[in-house]
Design an enzyme around this catalytic site. Structure first.
Site, PDB file in Angstrom:
ATOM      1  N   LYS A   1     -32.426 -48.539  10.225  1.00  0.00           N
ATOM      2  CA  LYS A   1     -31.777 -48.800   8.946  1.00  0.00           C
ATOM      3  C   LYS A   1     -31.245 -50.291   8.933  1.00  0.00           C
ATOM      4  CE  LYS A   1     -32.959 -44.503   6.804  1.00  0.00           C
ATOM      5  NZ  LYS A   1     -32.719 -43.201   7.314  1.00  0.00           N
TER       6      LYS A   1
ATOM      7  N   ASP B   1     -26.726 -39.362  15.887  1.00  0.00           N
ATOM      8  CA  ASP B   1     -27.671 -40.192  15.099  1.00  0.00           C
ATOM      9  C   ASP B   1     -26.914 -40.799  14.123  1.00  0.00           C
ATOM     10  OD1 ASP B   1     -29.693 -41.152  13.155  1.00  0.00           O
ATOM     11  OD2 ASP B   1     -30.685 -39.148  13.228  1.00  0.00           O
TER      12      ASP B   1
ATOM     13  N   TYR C   1     -31.569 -34.189   9.298  1.00  0.00           N
ATOM     14  CA  TYR C   1     -32.677 -35.160   9.432  1.00  0.00           C
ATOM     15  C   TYR C   1     -32.581 -36.118  10.416  1.00  0.00           C
ATOM     16  CZ  TYR C   1     -37.157 -37.740   8.119  1.00  0.00           C
ATOM     17  OH  TYR C   1     -38.148 -38.498   8.143  1.00  0.00           O
TER      18      TYR C   1
HETATM   19  C1  PLP Z   1     -33.955 -42.464   8.060  1.00  0.00           C
HETATM   20  C2  PLP Z   1     -33.248 -41.699   9.266  1.00  0.00           C
HETATM   21  C3  PLP Z   1     -34.229 -41.389  10.539  1.00  0.00           C
HETATM   22  C4  PLP Z   1     -35.420 -41.997  10.730  1.00  0.00           C
HETATM   23  O1  PLP Z   1     -35.314 -43.358  10.525  1.00  0.00           O
HETATM   24  P1  PLP Z   1     -36.977 -44.124  10.328  1.00  0.00           P
HETATM   25  O2  PLP Z   1     -36.758 -45.589  10.578  1.00  0.00           O
HETATM   26  O3  PLP Z   1     -37.215 -43.719   8.710  1.00  0.00           O
HETATM   27  O4  PLP Z   1     -37.870 -43.443  11.290  1.00  0.00           O
HETATM   28  C5  PLP Z   1     -33.509 -40.839  11.444  1.00  0.00           C
HETATM   29  N1  PLP Z   1     -32.053 -40.235  11.337  1.00  0.00           N
HETATM   30  C6  PLP Z   1     -31.395 -40.374  10.103  1.00  0.00           C
HETATM   31  C7  PLP Z   1     -29.961 -39.702  10.098  1.00  0.00           C
HETATM   32  C8  PLP Z   1     -32.070 -40.920   9.051  1.00  0.00           C
HETATM   33  O5  PLP Z   1     -31.378 -41.075   8.014  1.00  0.00           O
END
Ligand code: PLP
Length: 423
Positions: free
Chosen positions: A265, A237, A146
């Site tokens: 985050k 990511d 994701y």
């Molecule tokens: C939460 C998350 C996102 C998206 O971040 P948002 O601040 O919710 O847009 C992208 N990649 C990973 C791995 C995530 O856990």
């Protein structure tokens, strides 16, 4: 809903008339664990309190940001000092410079950074940049990975070595995922095939969004080598793993270097934030230096950078990562002590207990888990004062604020939940 949730139930009833499904992000609705959402009133340290006054030992951590626990004094002080000076200017600030310097101090490969307001936006920027820098379109993505609610990456369908991307959500145009190539997580051979002619592979170095799934030995190094061979970029990511599994994230822990790395985050200290970065030569494709456009009204926001800087400063002490590791180990041990039969995948302070029949190494083995069992277990835990993620396919996060006493309380609640939910 019981008496203990009376006020939450009342608010949910109102919420459903003004917010879609009563929430602003789907999993919060708690449908995956078969109950209605709990409305939160406040949080401090390892705890959140709901609007009915119930306290919970919190393992959601706002889905990851709360690595120091909630409302750590350093963050509250930084925000309190920043607030009266203005909440947004739409112009550069010294704090953004210090923020970028603090990130590069932890991750030297990030020669240039671009800040955004969310992790999703950071990923969007990184993908556009990867395509601009390579002149190629296809993006390889792991099944079950994701990367935010982004059209081009809302594809996961199919199995086998490589399948062509098919949109998972209505509303995503087929064209948006036509250049998305899907491969199973931890399958290096499949990735090597898919990388031919691709702009990039984007990957969670430790998967967190199918539940926690660590990379197999040699997997990340193999992806690095395959990217070097094919000229594709490796986009890590690290929105969850950045500053969590080590100060330098997965790059430090596994000794792998991404061409582009995405954050979110933790680096915002609980305020809306994201960032992506990489080598200066690649980042120079980005406007205003280069032609690849990316922008944001609130990017580098003064409050987000104030909170983020306070968190990054706290994470400079090696002791924090020792505490996070021992906290994660203690939570893992708590399941065992409580007699809960689960398969636990853990990397430092992030873990997932899978009610799965076999080891979980990818999306297929993750989704073999018993989600109904997770649901009843999670409901029982909430009733017992422990707040787990409201889905089997999410990470539990331990913060540096979780004490031995909080973990002992967790063990008791786990044992109780095992008894009441196993039947
Ligand atoms: C939460 C998350 C996102 C998206 O971040 P948002 O601040 O919710 O847009 C992208 N990649 C990973 C791995 C995530 O856990």
């Amino acid at each position: 809903m019981s008496m203990r949730d009376a006020r939450s139930a009342e608010l949910f009833e109102r919420a459903r008339h003004v917010l879609v499904g009563g929430v602003n992000s789907p999993v919060r609705a708690m449908r995956a664990i078969g109950r209605d959402p709990i409305f939160i009133d406040r949080a401090a340290g390892a705890y959140v309190w709901d609007v009915d006054g119930n306290a919970y030992v919190d393992y959601l951590a706002s889905w990851g940001p709360a690595i120091l626990g909630h409302t750590p004094p350093a963050v509250v002080e930084a925000l309190t000092a920043a607030l009266p000076r203005g909440t947004s200017y739409g112009a550069p600030t010294e704090r953004e410079v210090r923020f970028a310097e603090a990130v590069r101090d932890a991750v030297p490969s990030l020669e240039r950074l671009r800040m955004t307001s969310s992790g999703s936006e950071a990923v969007m920027g990184a993908l556009r940049l990867a395509r601009a820098a390579t002149g190629r379109e296809p993006i390889v993505k792991t099944i079950g990975g994701y990367h935010g609610a982004i059209d081009g990456l809302l594809a996961e369908a199919g199995s086998g070595a490589t399948t062509l991307g098919v949109p998972t959500s209505p509303g995503v145009p087929a064209g948006a995922t036509a250049a998305t190539r899907l491969v199973p997580y931890n399958d290096l051979a499949a990735a090597e095939v898919a990388l031919a002619g691709a702009a990039a592979i984007i990957i969670e170095p430790v998967a967190g969004n199918m539940g926690v799934v660590p990379p197999a030995a040699g997997y990340l190094a193999g992806l690095r080598a395959a990217c070097d061979r094919t000229g594709a970029l490796l986009i890590l990511d690290e929105v969850i793993t950045g500053f969590r599994i080590a100060r330098g994230g997965a790059q430090e822990l596994y000794g792998v270097t991404g061409d582009l790395v995405c954050y979110g985050k933790i680096i915002g200290g609980g305020l809306p934030v994201g960032a992506f970065g990489g080598r200066a030569a690649i980042m120079a494709e980005l406007a205003p230096e280069g032609p690849c456009y990316q922008a944001g009204t609130l990017s580098g926001n003064p409050l987000a950078t104030a909170a983020g800087l306070a968190v990054l400063a706290a994470l400079c002490t090696p002791q924090v990562y020792e505490d996070l590791e021992s906290g994660g180990a203690a939570l893992e041990a708590a399941f065992d002590d409580a007699g809960v039969s689960v398969r636990i995948n853990r990397v430092g302070s992030m873990l997932t207990p899978f009610f799965a029949p076999a080891p979980v190494t990818d999306y297929a083995s993750a989704t073999a888990s018993d989600t109904a069992r997770y649901g009843s277990f999670a409901r029982a835990l909430l009733a017992g004062g422990v707040y787990p993620p409201p889905s089997q396919f999410e990470a539990w996060f331990v913060s540096s604020a979780h004490s031995d006493e909080d973990l002992a309380r967790t063990t008791a609640a786990l044992a109780q939940a095992e008894q009441t939910s196993a039947a």
